[in-house]
Structures are given as C-alpha cells and as structure tokens.
Design a protein around this motif. Sequence first.
Motif, PDB file in Angstrom:
ATOM      1  N   GLU B 130       4.015  50.997  82.049  1.00 29.80           N
ATOM      2  CA  GLU B 130       4.380  50.466  80.729  1.00 29.80           C
ATOM      3  C   GLU B 130       3.315  50.844  79.702  1.00 29.80           C
ATOM      4  O   GLU B 130       3.632  51.261  78.587  1.00 29.80           O
ATOM      5  N   LEU B 131       2.057  50.691  80.101  1.00 23.52           N
ATOM      6  CA  LEU B 131       0.971  51.067  79.184  1.00 23.52           C
ATOM      7  C   LEU B 131       1.102  52.534  78.792  1.00 23.52           C
ATOM      8  O   LEU B 131       0.801  52.920  77.666  1.00 23.52           O
ATOM      9  N   MET B 132       1.545  53.346  79.751  1.00 23.57           N
ATOM     10  CA  MET B 132       1.638  54.779  79.488  1.00 23.57           C
ATOM     11  C   MET B 132       3.008  55.181  78.954  1.00 23.57           C
ATOM     12  O   MET B 132       3.297  56.368  78.805  1.00 23.57           O
ATOM     13  N   GLY B 133       3.834  54.174  78.675  1.00 20.72           N
ATOM     14  CA  GLY B 133       5.104  54.432  77.998  1.00 20.72           C
ATOM     15  C   GLY B 133       6.144  55.126  78.850  1.00 20.72           C
ATOM     16  O   GLY B 133       7.006  55.838  78.327  1.00 20.72           O
ATOM     17  N   ARG B 134       6.106  54.916  80.169  1.00 20.40           N
ATOM     18  CA  ARG B 134       7.025  55.635  81.055  1.00 20.40           C
ATOM     19  C   ARG B 134       8.294  54.829  81.347  1.00 20.40           C
ATOM     20  O   ARG B 134       8.319  53.599  81.212  1.00 20.40           O
ATOM     21  N   GLY B 141       9.096  51.056  79.100  1.00 19.73           N
ATOM     22  CA  GLY B 141       8.399  51.850  78.083  1.00 19.73           C
ATOM     23  C   GLY B 141       8.699  51.414  76.660  1.00 19.73           C
ATOM     24  O   GLY B 141       8.206  51.999  75.717  1.00 19.73           O
ATOM     25  N   LYS B 142       9.474  50.357  76.511  1.00 20.10           N
ATOM     26  CA  LYS B 142       9.899  49.994  75.162  1.00 20.10           C
ATOM     27  C   LYS B 142       8.940  49.031  74.476  1.00 20.10           C
ATOM     28  O   LYS B 142       8.991  48.862  73.263  1.00 20.10           O
ATOM     29  N   GLY B 143       8.069  48.379  75.288  1.00 18.94           N
ATOM     30  CA  GLY B 143       7.214  47.371  74.684  1.00 18.94           C
ATOM     31  C   GLY B 143       5.752  47.762  74.606  1.00 18.94           C
ATOM     32  O   GLY B 143       5.098  47.588  73.601  1.00 18.94           O
ATOM     33  N   HIS B 147       3.798  43.605  75.741  1.00 21.63           N
ATOM     34  CA  HIS B 147       5.162  43.161  76.068  1.00 21.63           C
ATOM     35  C   HIS B 147       5.457  43.318  77.562  1.00 21.63           C
ATOM     36  O   HIS B 147       6.434  43.924  77.952  1.00 21.63           O
ATOM     37  N   PRO B 354      10.813  57.804  79.235  1.00 23.90           N
ATOM     38  CA  PRO B 354      12.139  57.183  79.128  1.00 23.90           C
ATOM     39  C   PRO B 354      13.101  58.093  78.372  1.00 23.90           C
ATOM     40  O   PRO B 354      12.724  58.667  77.352  1.00 23.90           O
ATOM     41  N   TYR B 358      17.572  54.828  76.472  1.00 25.33           N
ATOM     42  CA  TYR B 358      16.950  53.513  76.708  1.00 25.33           C
ATOM     43  C   TYR B 358      16.777  52.751  75.403  1.00 25.33           C
ATOM     44  O   TYR B 358      16.799  51.531  75.367  1.00 25.33           O
ATOM     45  N   MET B 359      16.554  53.516  74.344  1.00 22.79           N
ATOM     46  CA  MET B 359      16.314  52.890  73.054  1.00 22.79           C
ATOM     47  C   MET B 359      17.490  52.021  72.616  1.00 22.79           C
ATOM     48  O   MET B 359      17.317  51.001  71.950  1.00 22.79           O
ATOM     49  N   TYR B 360      18.693  52.438  72.995  1.00 26.49           N
ATOM     50  CA  TYR B 360      19.901  51.731  72.547  1.00 26.49           C
ATOM     51  C   TYR B 360      20.276  50.570  73.464  1.00 26.49           C
ATOM     52  O   TYR B 360      21.197  49.821  73.163  1.00 26.49           O
TER      53      TYR B 360
END
Lengths: 322, 403
Positions: B130-134, B141-143, B147, B354, B358-360
């Motif tokens: 998550e920290l690395m946005g994967r 990866g959204k937070g 988060h 991601p 995933y954004m949606y």
Amino acid sequence: MLTYLEAIRQAMEEEMVRDPRVFILGEDVGNYGGAFRVTQGFLEKFGPERIIDTPISETGLIGAAIGASLFGMRPIAELQFIDFIGCGFNQIVNYAAKSRYRWGGGVPIVIRGPAGAGVHGGPFHSQSPESYFMNVPGLKIVVPATPTDAKGLMLAAIRDPDPVIFLEHKFLYRRLKEEVPAGDFTTPIGEARVARAGEDISIITYGAMVHASIEAADLVSAEGVSVEVLDLRTLLPMDRRRILETVKKTGRALIVHEATKTGGPGGEIAAIIGEHAFEHLDAPIVRVAPPDTPVPYSPPLEEHFLPNAAKIADAIRALAEY
Amino acid sequence: MPKKSAALKSRASAPAKSAPPAAKASTAARSEVVKPLAPGKTSKGAPPLDRAEARRLYRQMLLIRRFEERAQQIYVEGKIGGFLHLYIGQEAIACGIMSLLHKDDYFIGAYRDHGYSLARGADPKPLMAELMGRATGISRGKGGSMHFYDIPNGNFGGDGIVGGHIVVAAGMGYAIRLRGSEQCVVCFFGDGAINEGAFHEALNVSSLWDLPVVFVVENNMYGMGTSVERASAVTALHERGAAYNMVHLPCDGMDIVKVRDTFADAFARARKEKKPTFVEVITYRYRGHSMSDPGKYRSKEEVEKWQEKDPIARLGMFLLDHKFATGKELEAIDKDVMVEVDDCIKFSEESPWPPAEYMYEDIYVKTPTLNWRAVEKDPAWERSLPDDRVPVIYPPHVSQGVK
C-alpha cells in the motif's frame, strides 16, 4: 525570480509590514514556518502576537479570524491542507459568508491553503474543494496559476472587504518560477486573463490546469490548431464577460479543471456559455475533468485521474474536427 | 492511581500554563467526584506476560520498527510517494492494546497508522505494498500511508483528517450497545486531535450514553511542531475526561506491561459496565511529524532522553530478566524480522501497479444512476467491476463470545 510559494510569502510579508491589522493564524505557522514553509521566518519578523500558532482546531481558527475581522482586523487563516477546510465549514458558509447580509458586518478574512493533486497525497490531501464553496453567495474564491498572480491576488484578497478563499496549488509551489513585479500591485479579483492567445478554440481553465492547457495548446499548434487559454484566476465571482468574449471569438469552448466533473465549476461555465453565447457556438461545449472518484494515491491511478496535456490535446483535436 | 513513571515526572516538569483560578478550582472539584482511576470490580490489570506472549509482543514491536525504518529508507529513494508518518517510539501502545483486544473488537485510529495494523496482526506485505501504491496493497493502492484498513479484522483504519474519526468511534460504540454484545471499540488519536471540537463531542455522548469505547490519546508531546504546552490549556490531557464525567487516567506508553494493565481495566469497564474510559498514554515519536519535518522545534538531547526509555529495549530487558529469552535469541528475532521486512519490499516491488479500473471501484455499492457509460469514454470504466465487495463486519450472532 520568485517561485509560486515565495510570491505568496512575499505578498503576505509586504502587506504585514504595510498594514498592522494583518495577522496570520494557523497550525504550525510560527515556530515551524507552516506545513509547506510558506510562513517561514514570519515569527522572527513579526512576533507571536501576529503569527499565531493555533491548536489543531480549524473551527476555532477560522472562527477566531472572523471574530477579529469584525473588529477591523485583517486576519489570514492558514489551513495545512485545504482538505481540512471541511472542519470549519459552518464558520465559512454561515458566518463569514452571511454576516454582511444579515447585519452589515463585513468579514475581510483570507482563508488560504494548499489544494490540488499531483503529489500522491491520496484521498484526503489532494482535493480541489472550490465547488463546495461556489454555491455560497458572500464568498470569493481565487485560484492563482502563476507566481505573479499569486502575489497580486494575495494582496487583493487581504485588502478585499469580504471573505476570500485563496486556493494555492501545492503542485505549483516550487515548480513554477518567474519574474514577479517588486512592491505593491494587485491582481483584481473577478478578472480572468488570456494566458495564451488563439483563434480556433477557447480553453477556459484555472490553477495548475492553466499550464497543462498551454502545453496542450503548444502540442496542437504544430497541427494547425490555434488555441486560446483563458485563466479565470477568480472562480467567484466569475468573469463572465471574458468567458463570453473568448467563446464568441473562437466558437468552440473546452473547459478544463482538476475538480471532479459532476458539480464541478465546469458546469457553471458551460451554463454561462449556453445561456449567453449559444448562437456563437460551432460545436458542443466540452469538459475535461477528472471522473467522479476520490483522488487515488497510487501514482499511475493519480495520473489516470488527473487531466494532463495529452488528454487535453486529444479533446482539442476532437473539438477542432467537429 | 498508578505510580507515576519517570516519563510522567519528566513531563510534569515542563512549564505548565497558568489557568484562571476559577477553572482550576472547578477542575479540582470535578476530580473529586470522578476519581482518576475508578477502583473496584474491574480494576485488576492484565494477566502477567508469559514467555510466549512476551516474545510475540517483542517480535511485533520490532516488526513495526524495522518495517518503518525500511519504509523511511525507500521513501527517500522515491519508492513511496506522498506523506509518511512514522510510529517509531510508540510501538508499545498499539502492541499492548491490541494484545488485549478480542477478535471481534474494533479499533479506529489516526494517520500515524502503520503500527495499528501491524499490531492487530495484519500481514505486513499488503501494508508495504500500500505504501508503494501497488495493486496488492491493503487498500489496493488507493489510499497510501494514512489509509490502512482491514475491516474483517476490526481495523477501521487510519484517518488523515485530525480528530475526524473520534466521533465515528462513538457511533461504533452505540451500535455495539444496540447489539447488546460484549464488544468494544478502541479509538486512537494524538495530542493534537484533542483540540478539535470532534473530540469533545465524542467524549460527551460516549459518557452520556454509556458507550463501550476506550479513547486513547497518544501524547507524544507534539502536534506536528507545536508542543502540548503550547496547544492545550490543560497539559495533563487525561483530565479533560473529568469534563465529561468519564474515568480518565494517565499511562506510561513506553512500558508495554503498564499499557496492558491500564487497558485491561479499561476494556473490562467497556465490556462489563458499558462505560467509556479516556486514557492519556505518555509517549514520544522519535522521528519527525512526517518525512519533511526537520524537527527544529525540539532538541537532540530531548529526543535522546526519550530514546533511553525505548519500549522495545525495555521489553527486551524484561525478557532477559525473566529468562524468557537470551541475548542471542533476541538478536535472532531481530534478524528474522529484518528478513520479513525485506520480503515485504520484494513482494511489493514484484506486485503490479493497480490497473486504472480500480479507480472507479468501491465508490458506491452499485453505480447505475451515474450512467458513466454514457458520458465517460474511458475503457477502464468499462473494465471496472460492480462495487459489491462490501466487507462483512461481524454480525452480532458471530460476534458473541468469539475470541
């Protein structure tokens, strides 16, 4: 040469020297110099009476700014991130915005803070909240795109007799640098400026998207499309005259912003054009704005979310072909 | 009232702001009515740490520390973006508290949240991811750093708006009351947050409505660069509980044994008596507020003074003193932890970014009314899945008696 951030700093510093009524309150604005170091050195220069480190209490610090302004002061309230403005919402939309209407009491405050995405701040540190406040009569909202306007608008905002929300784009803070006129000048609130002249298509935008739009305009100029970029600078009250001028000139309107699409400022701009320049349009009004999602953290998602020069250029091409 | 620790003494020597006499008098009067630590049936402390549990907690605290030290390194290398707030120095609090939580209890915390998830037993790999946005990140990866969520494990995550989540904890407590279960909620926040109105609103209703919420202010002495003395009119922060007729007490946050004793009582009070508790845990963050903080508001000596009370070293001494571990074994645990953290980074680096769809996702349960299909020409939207992954949050019949 000043960066965008330095220009904001210089404006506040010069005005504090000129006007003893001006003071700054916010979280860590003194000792720490501000979360983004905008007020670096201010505590030493102006002392703790005028550079006030508040507790983490947005309702409190915005409310206190309003109260002091009612007694003739000119407070500047800093928010560490503009996303935290929600914690002071009532103070802004009910007290600051409506005091003059209710009993004639002007609230000459500036509420300023870093807005916008592009630095991987994630859902709570990247938002563009301008639309929340555009529906509140009594407020003014300014969004500088250049260091010169950052300084000129800050000076205008401090001197304005009404509450001004001053949205600084954190992505631009240290990325933009230009010659900024020395000394006292203001950028009038409510006046847009033509950031790039052109003939075929008008881009109406503000903030960081001004730069993406100019980049896109440069991209398509080689293809023979001449794009005018209008930098609104103020969102409330909006410069309807200049919006209509450029659209009447080109007959094609493209609106670009970083706030999400639904309910974003683009809807208002489109309505102004539709109401007052419909017969001048040669094509439908087009908006380029992030989809209706929170701002994602992950760099590739954030990139997908944000408009950029390539996306704007695609929209320009489609509009040119219409 | 527990014996004052060295940490508490050093804090007490800080210059106290003079309060108006009337305010002082009224605080004193309240304190007589509401005893700082209500003695009685629930005041028993935690069961003593046995060998296995003490070793487990030692490893867990070390894991938080090494995880964050490595996160700090790779942040500097540009592999983590945005903002990063480290919990280093405060590990005993999350680990001590989580060691007493039941499986069906809940917690909600602030933005300095890596330690909470790790202490709750989350797999560290998705946290690093998550920290690395994967895509494999715990929030896909959204937070990012602030988060971390793990709802099936009762982890209601971090919150990047100071104080905003404290009122939410009260609502969670109210739901538990309606369920009639013996669950409880822990709500973590920092000393900066107690000056938000939300804190006061939450404490008032929690006491008024008898909610099983344990409020934990982790007083690490600074809200970003502003010291507690410069931000709060009352510097013994727990005393604010008196204003809400709530049991309130301080606790040494650098000693996991003391943390456990204090919170065992607080949880018993929540579960059995349905009463909230407000605990001020005295602690210190070794690192800056975030990665961009040079820490000029405090001296090197001050940081070093606190590092002498290091909670991990303290538990290490406890293990040695009780012959629960040898020095060699402690070193082996550390090595093992470092390997685990390296694996986290390897896992994250090998994880995909991601995909745009995933954004949606996860914005609404279903999104037909938005009719994006008609207005957005984004193939990623076409690929996005219906948002039906609503996590199951322990229904009451499951929650009863589960440990």
